[in-house]
Design an enzyme around this catalytic site. Structure first.
Site, PDB file in Angstrom:
ATOM      1  CE  LYS A 135     -56.254 -40.410 -17.436  1.00 52.36           C
ATOM      2  NZ  LYS A 135     -57.121 -39.606 -18.301  1.00 52.36           N
ATOM      3  CD  GLU A 151     -53.033 -22.904 -20.923  1.00 55.16           C
ATOM      4  OE1 GLU A 151     -53.560 -23.679 -20.118  1.00 55.16           O
ATOM      5  OE2 GLU A 151     -51.927 -23.097 -21.439  1.00 55.16           O
ATOM      6  CB  CYS A 154     -48.714 -25.713 -22.963  1.00 57.44           C
ATOM      7  SG  CYS A 154     -47.359 -26.674 -23.620  1.00 57.44           S
ATOM      8  CD  GLU A 176     -42.988 -29.909 -18.703  1.00 62.81           C
ATOM      9  OE1 GLU A 176     -43.285 -28.698 -18.818  1.00 62.81           O
ATOM     10  OE2 GLU A 176     -41.820 -30.316 -18.669  1.00 62.81           O
TER      11      GLU A 176
HETATM   12  P1  NAD Z   1     -56.457 -31.388 -18.110  1.00 63.23           P
HETATM   13  O1  NAD Z   1     -55.656 -30.876 -16.993  1.00 63.23           O
HETATM   14  O2  NAD Z   1     -57.915 -31.187 -18.091  1.00 63.23           O
HETATM   15  O3  NAD Z   1     -56.252 -32.955 -18.297  1.00 63.23           O
HETATM   16  C1  NAD Z   1     -54.968 -33.518 -18.497  1.00 63.23           C
HETATM   17  C2  NAD Z   1     -55.004 -34.979 -18.098  1.00 63.23           C
HETATM   18  O4  NAD Z   1     -55.251 -35.065 -16.691  1.00 63.23           O
HETATM   19  C3  NAD Z   1     -56.090 -35.806 -18.758  1.00 63.23           C
HETATM   20  O5  NAD Z   1     -55.552 -37.086 -19.038  1.00 63.23           O
HETATM   21  C4  NAD Z   1     -57.148 -35.908 -17.681  1.00 63.23           C
HETATM   22  O6  NAD Z   1     -57.950 -37.063 -17.791  1.00 63.23           O
HETATM   23  C5  NAD Z   1     -56.292 -36.001 -16.451  1.00 63.23           C
HETATM   24  N1  NAD Z   1     -56.937 -35.599 -15.196  1.00 63.23           N
HETATM   25  C6  NAD Z   1     -57.984 -34.759 -15.001  1.00 63.23           C
HETATM   26  N2  NAD Z   1     -58.224 -34.617 -13.679  1.00 63.23           N
HETATM   27  C7  NAD Z   1     -57.314 -35.368 -13.034  1.00 63.23           C
HETATM   28  C8  NAD Z   1     -57.002 -35.596 -11.674  1.00 63.23           C
HETATM   29  N3  NAD Z   1     -57.699 -35.030 -10.693  1.00 63.23           N
HETATM   30  N4  NAD Z   1     -55.966 -36.404 -11.369  1.00 63.23           N
HETATM   31  C9  NAD Z   1     -55.230 -36.980 -12.329  1.00 63.23           C
HETATM   32  N5  NAD Z   1     -55.461 -36.799 -13.650  1.00 63.23           N
HETATM   33  C10 NAD Z   1     -56.492 -35.991 -13.992  1.00 63.23           C
HETATM   34  O7  NAD Z   1     -55.800 -30.743 -19.402  1.00 63.23           O
HETATM   35  P2  NAD Z   1     -56.322 -30.847 -20.893  1.00 63.23           P
HETATM   36  O8  NAD Z   1     -57.530 -29.982 -21.004  1.00 63.23           O
HETATM   37  O9  NAD Z   1     -56.396 -32.277 -21.309  1.00 63.23           O
HETATM   38  O10 NAD Z   1     -55.085 -30.192 -21.696  1.00 63.23           O
HETATM   39  C11 NAD Z   1     -54.925 -28.816 -21.834  1.00 63.23           C
HETATM   40  C12 NAD Z   1     -53.999 -28.253 -20.784  1.00 63.23           C
HETATM   41  O11 NAD Z   1     -52.739 -28.922 -20.833  1.00 63.23           O
HETATM   42  C13 NAD Z   1     -53.677 -26.802 -20.975  1.00 63.23           C
HETATM   43  O12 NAD Z   1     -53.764 -26.121 -19.753  1.00 63.23           O
HETATM   44  C14 NAD Z   1     -52.246 -26.799 -21.465  1.00 63.23           C
HETATM   45  O13 NAD Z   1     -51.524 -25.640 -21.210  1.00 63.23           O
HETATM   46  C15 NAD Z   1     -51.693 -27.967 -20.778  1.00 63.23           C
HETATM   47  N6  NAD Z   1     -50.498 -28.457 -21.482  1.00 63.23           N
HETATM   48  C16 NAD Z   1     -49.268 -28.212 -20.930  1.00 63.23           C
HETATM   49  C17 NAD Z   1     -48.138 -28.606 -21.599  1.00 63.23           C
HETATM   50  C18 NAD Z   1     -46.777 -28.355 -21.025  1.00 63.23           C
HETATM   51  O14 NAD Z   1     -45.865 -29.063 -21.380  1.00 63.23           O
HETATM   52  N7  NAD Z   1     -46.583 -27.396 -20.152  1.00 63.23           N
HETATM   53  C19 NAD Z   1     -48.239 -29.277 -22.802  1.00 63.23           C
HETATM   54  C20 NAD Z   1     -49.503 -29.492 -23.336  1.00 63.23           C
HETATM   55  C21 NAD Z   1     -50.633 -29.087 -22.652  1.00 63.23           C
END
Ligand code: NAD
Length: 489
Positions: A183, A392, A293, A259
């Protein structure tokens, strides 16, 4: 197949490319704000069908035990991505806003290459180890430890490095023998949907093994955490969403692999080349508009040379103007959406409200009225308690903080709810190693070393996550361990 022409992407459910029951939603080019096309919008029922297909193919086929088939399918997917790499590159630049130069690395070609590691690992992996005969409680027993797939994996991914993160989950999860539902983030549906098309057209993946469900509704992703048919959720995204995934998964006690976010420190010790190190920190913080990230967004410098450090960082960062990601020389492209741009702006405003100042940047570039651009910004005059030092931002923003020596630098670096990554600069290897050893983070760069590669585990301490992605550790996240005791007579 033409990847970019006629784009109305589909879901992949049970081996078929199908429309979404909720219609379609637009995918936007963040550099131009133009609508590129539409993606299938899945409903809860579509997600239920995808989970059902993954469950059936795990329970009723020999996918989980047929290593040869798995290795072949993964190599076919890799080959298909390589064949279509130029179309994928254009898709990635236009949908993600990824600077072209990064598509030769972590934005596309790197993760495609890394699929070899997954296939090679499955091929050479010791699936079972013989512990020999012993007599626990006086009963002569032959003991074996077997490793086997966990079952159905729900993979939920963000938009910043979609190919990297999609493939770093799909590759090891499938190589280990699981079936999967991916997803992706609503901002980058095509990067995932295109995998479905390549899988159907170019690989022998049996129906139901891989399912790809794009949706504009975050709640559809949440079903992966809640559904009892899913055995594990592999999530990359923000720390807040990670908490929701963990809470939702608690009812069925499924394994969660997280992650999450970071607020990593770039520590310059007082014997380092200050200007060179500051320039590297500024460059790193600007790459892909800071949407990584593990980017080091707090620059910790010796107090006596604070002004000099701010000037050096600003000299580099001020020169890195946000630009057109299609151009080969662009390092800082747009951020993904107006929402993200406005969120970054609110952090910049908070820095001024707390008494900080901008050494360069500070807002939207004057010469760009379309596209979601933010100027690379150096913030000075704040300490580690400032909001911009604690949360962040996920934009091209570097906060420079003074430290009073090695111990103080370690204290400040670790004074964070996060623990994803860190950097240490010093020509004295012993000193640099001593500081690196005390950082509570999952990856450390010393003097410019690169920790990102297929065989290196990546992940965070503290609220940056649970578990490791990539490397052998990343493969083993997707395995259960079974201890088998056979009476030896
Ligand atoms: P997000 O948490 O808003 O969304 C990530 C994913 O989760 C999306 O596919 C979203 O549709 C889904 N999602 C949202 N709410 C959900 C829920 N309640 N249950 C299940 N899925 C849900 O993050 P984003 O804005 O898409 O990405 C940026 C973030 O990702 C930053 O905080 C960044 O640090 C993090 N990130 C972490 C890593 C790592 O490896 N540590 C790598 C890349 C990005």
């Amino acid at each position: 197949m033409s990847i970019l022409a006629d784009r109305e992407s589909r879901l992949l459910i049970d081996g078929k490319l199908v429309a979404g029951s909720s219609g379609t939603f637009a995918t936007i080019n963040p550099a131009t704000e133009e609508t590129l096309g539409v993606a299938a919008d899945a409903s809860a029922d579509d997600m239920g069908a995808a989970i059902g297909a993954a469950r059936r193919s795990f329970d009723e086929s020999d996918w989980s035990t047929d290593v040869e088939l798995r290795v072949r399918c993964i190599r076919q997917l890799q080959e298909a991505m390589r064949t279509h790499v130029e179309e994928l590159r254009e898709l990635t630049i236009s949908e993600v806003g990824a600077p072209r130069m990064l598509t030769a690395a972590a934005q596309l070609e790197g993760p495609v290459d890394d699929l070899s590691f997954c296939a090679d690992t499955a091929e050479s992996y010791q699936w079972s180890s013989d512990l020999g005969i012993a007599s626990p409680m006086g009963i002569k027993t032959h003991r074996t430890v077997a490793r086997e797939a966990i079952g159905v994996v729900g993979a939920i991914t963000p938009w910043n490095f979609p190919h990297q993160i999609n493939l770093a989950k799909i590759g090891p999860a499938l190589a280990a023998g699981n079936t999967l539902v991916l997803k992706p983030a609503p901002d980058t549906p095509w990067a995932a949907a295109v995998l479905g098309e390549l899988i159907v057209e170019h690989t022998d993946f049996p129906a139901g093994v891989v399912n790809i469900v794009t949706s504009s509704d975050h709640g559809v992703g949440a079903l992966l955490s809640k559904d009892a048919r899913v055995d594990m959720v592999s999530f990359t995204g923000s720390t807040n969403t990670g908490r929701a995934v963990m809470a939702d998964s608690a009812a069925t006690l499924k394994k969660v692999f997280l992650e999450l976010g970071g607020k990593s420190a770039f520590v310059i010790l007082d014997d380092a080349d200050l200007a060179g190190a500051c320039s590297m920190a500024a460059f790193t913080a600007s790459m892909h508009a800071g949407q990584g990230c593990a980017i080091t967004t707090r620059l910790l410098v010796p107090r006596a040379r604070y002004d000099e450090a701010v000037e050096a960082a600003a000299a580099t960062m001020g020169g890195l103007k946000p630009g057109d990601p299609t151009k080969p020389g662009t390092i800082c492209g747009p951020v993904i959406s107006a929402r993200q741009r406005d969120r970054i702006q609110s952090y910049l405003d908070s820095a001024i409200a707390e008494g900080g100042r901008f050494a360069c940047g500070g807002g939207r570039p004057a010469d760009r009225d379309t596209g979601f651009f933010i100027e690379p910004t150096v913030i000075a005059g704040l300490d580690n308690s400032a909001k911009v030092a604690r949360e962040e931002i996920f934009g091209p923003v570097l906060t420079v903080i003074a430290h009073d020596g090695d111990d103080d630098a370690v204290r400040i670096a670790n004074d964070s709810p996060f623990g994803l990554s860190g950097t240490v600069f010093s020509p004295d290897a012993e000193r640099a190693n001593a500081v690196a050893a005390r950082l509570r983070v999952g990856t450390v760069n010393i003097n410019g070393g690169v920790w990102y590669s297929a065989d290196m585990p990546f992940g965070g301490y503290k609220q940056s996550g649970i578990g490791r992605e990539m490397g052998l550790a990343g493969f083993e996240e997707y395995l259960e361990i079974k201890a088998i005791a056979t009476a030896a007579g």
